[in-house]
Design an enzyme around this catalytic site. Structure first.
Site, short mmCIF file in Angstrom:
data_model
loop_
_atom_site.label_atom_id
_atom_site.label_comp_id
_atom_site.label_asym_id
_atom_site.label_seq_id
_atom_site.Cartn_x
_atom_site.Cartn_y
_atom_site.Cartn_z
N ARG A 69 7.15 -5.93 3.05
CA ARG A 69 5.89 -6.51 2.55
C ARG A 69 5.82 -6.26 1.04
O ARG A 69 5.81 -5.12 0.59
CB ARG A 69 4.66 -5.91 3.24
N GLU A 80 -5.77 -12.91 5.81
CA GLU A 80 -6.68 -11.77 5.96
C GLU A 80 -8.04 -12.00 5.31
O GLU A 80 -8.73 -11.04 4.98
CB GLU A 80 -6.02 -10.50 5.41
N ASP A 131 -8.49 -6.15 6.37
CA ASP A 131 -9.06 -6.94 5.28
C ASP A 131 -9.92 -8.08 5.79
O ASP A 131 -10.92 -8.43 5.17
CB ASP A 131 -7.94 -7.48 4.39
N HIS A 166 0.80 -1.22 0.00
CA HIS A 166 0.00 0.00 0.00
C HIS A 166 0.83 1.27 0.00
O HIS A 166 0.31 2.35 -0.29
CB HIS A 166 -0.95 0.00 1.20
N ASP A 211 17.41 -10.41 -2.76
CA ASP A 211 18.67 -9.99 -3.37
C ASP A 211 18.99 -8.53 -3.03
O ASP A 211 20.17 -8.15 -2.92
CB ASP A 211 18.63 -10.16 -4.89
#
Length: 258
Positions: free
Chosen positions: A73, A152, A178, A48, A87
Site C-alpha cells: 500500500r 474509503e 476512514d 500508515h 520496480d
C-alpha cells in the site's frame, strides 16, 4: 522466460477467497515471521506504517520465499510511487483514497508499460526483472501486475461502480475506518449505517465483475464480510496482534505476584 506469475491476481479473478493481514511495523524481520503464518496475502503498509522505499524493498525480499503474497500500500495515489514499488519487486499494489474512475484509471496505467500504460522502461536496473535476468519481462509484466484501489469516502462509494469498471483495476478495497469517519461515525465502523454501506458496496463491486476486499479487526466481522461477498479479507494488523498478546501475557504474569 516470462515475468513471474501472480497467484493473488489469479485468485481474485477466480473469486477465490483470500485471507490476509496487515504489516505495519516497517521491519523485514517481522515481515519474514508473518510470512510463515499461513496468510494468503500480507499488506506492507506504506501509508500508515513507518516505511520508505528501502524498507518496502527489504520486506519484499523477506517475503520472497513465503507462500503469502505481498501487497504494497503506497501512501497516496501518485504515478511515480506506483512505478517505484513495482520496480522494487511488488506485483500487487493497493492505492488509498481513490474517489473517481479517472483516479483509478491513472493508477491502472501507472503500473503497466506502454502502450497500455505509462510505467517507465527501466527494468534492467530493477529487482522486478531480477536485474535483467528475465529476458521476457517487458513483454509479459503487464499480464501479472495487480492493481487494487481503496474506496474509503462517501464520494468514492457513490462512484464505486464506475471505479470497479475501470480496465486494469483488479479489485476494490473498502476502508471501514476512514469510511466511518467520513460518514460521521469516527471510530465506529460497526455503526449500522456504515455496515449497510459496506454490504452494499461489496455487492456493487461484485456486480461490476471485480473482487471486493476489506480489513476487519475481528473474525465475526470477517465472516460477515465474506457473507456479503468479499473476496480478499484482512483479519488483523501485526502491531495490534503483538500489543494485544504482550499486554495479556504481562497482565497474567503480574497476577502471579500481585
Amino acid at each position: 522466460m516470462p515475468a513471474p506469475s501472480n497467484p493473488f491476481k489469479a485468485a481474485l479473478a477466480a473469486q477465490t477467497p483470500q485471507i490476509g493481514c496487515w504489516l505495519s511495523m516497517g521491519e523485514a524481520a517481522s515481515a519474514e515471521i508473518m510470512g510463515t503464518c499461513g496468510f494468503d496475502w500480507l499488506v506492507i503498509d506504506g501509508e500508515h506504517g513507518p516505511n520508505d522505499l528501502r524498507s518496502i524493498r527489504d520486506q519484499l525480499m523477506a517475503l520472497e520465499r513465503s507462500e503469502s503474497h505481498p501487497v504494497v500500500r503506497i501512501p497516496v495515489g501518485e504515478t511515480w510511487m506506483v512505478k517505484q514499488v513495482f520496480d522494487a519487486g511488488a506485483q500487487t499494489v493497493l492505492v488509498p483514497l481513490v474517489e473517481t474512475a479517472a483516479e483509478a484509471g491513472a493508477m491502472a496505467r501507472a503500473c503497466r508499460y506502454p502502450p497500455q500504460g505509462v510505467r517507465g522502461v527501466g527494468s534492467s536496473a530493477a529487482r522486478a526483472s531480477r536485474f535483467a535476468q528475465i529476458p521476457d519481462y517487458l513483454a509479459t509484466a503487464n499480464d501479472e501486475v495487480c492493481m487494487l484501489v481503496q474506496v474509503e469516502t462517501r464520494k468514492g462509494m457513490d462512484n464505486i461502480e464506475e471505479i470497479a469498471a475501470v480496465d486494469g483495476v483488479d479489485g476494490v478495497f473498502i476502508g471501514p475506518a476512514d469510511l466511518s469517519a467520513d460518514m460521521g461515525h469516527l471510530g465506529n465502523a460497526a455503526h449500522p449505517d456504515v455496515k449497510a454501506a459496506i454490504a452494499g458496496g461489496i455487492a456493487r463491486i461484485r456486480e461490476a465483475g471485480k473482487a471486493p476486499g476489506i480489513l476487519m479487526m475481528d473474525l465475526q466481522g470477517a465472516q460477515e464480510a465474506l457473507g456479503y461477498g468479499a473476496v480478499f479479507v484482512a483479519v488483523g494488523i501485526d502491531v495490534t496482534l503483538l500489543a494485544k498478546a504482550a499486554r495479556a501475557l504481562a497482565a497474567q504474569a503480574r497476577a502471579l505476584v500481585d
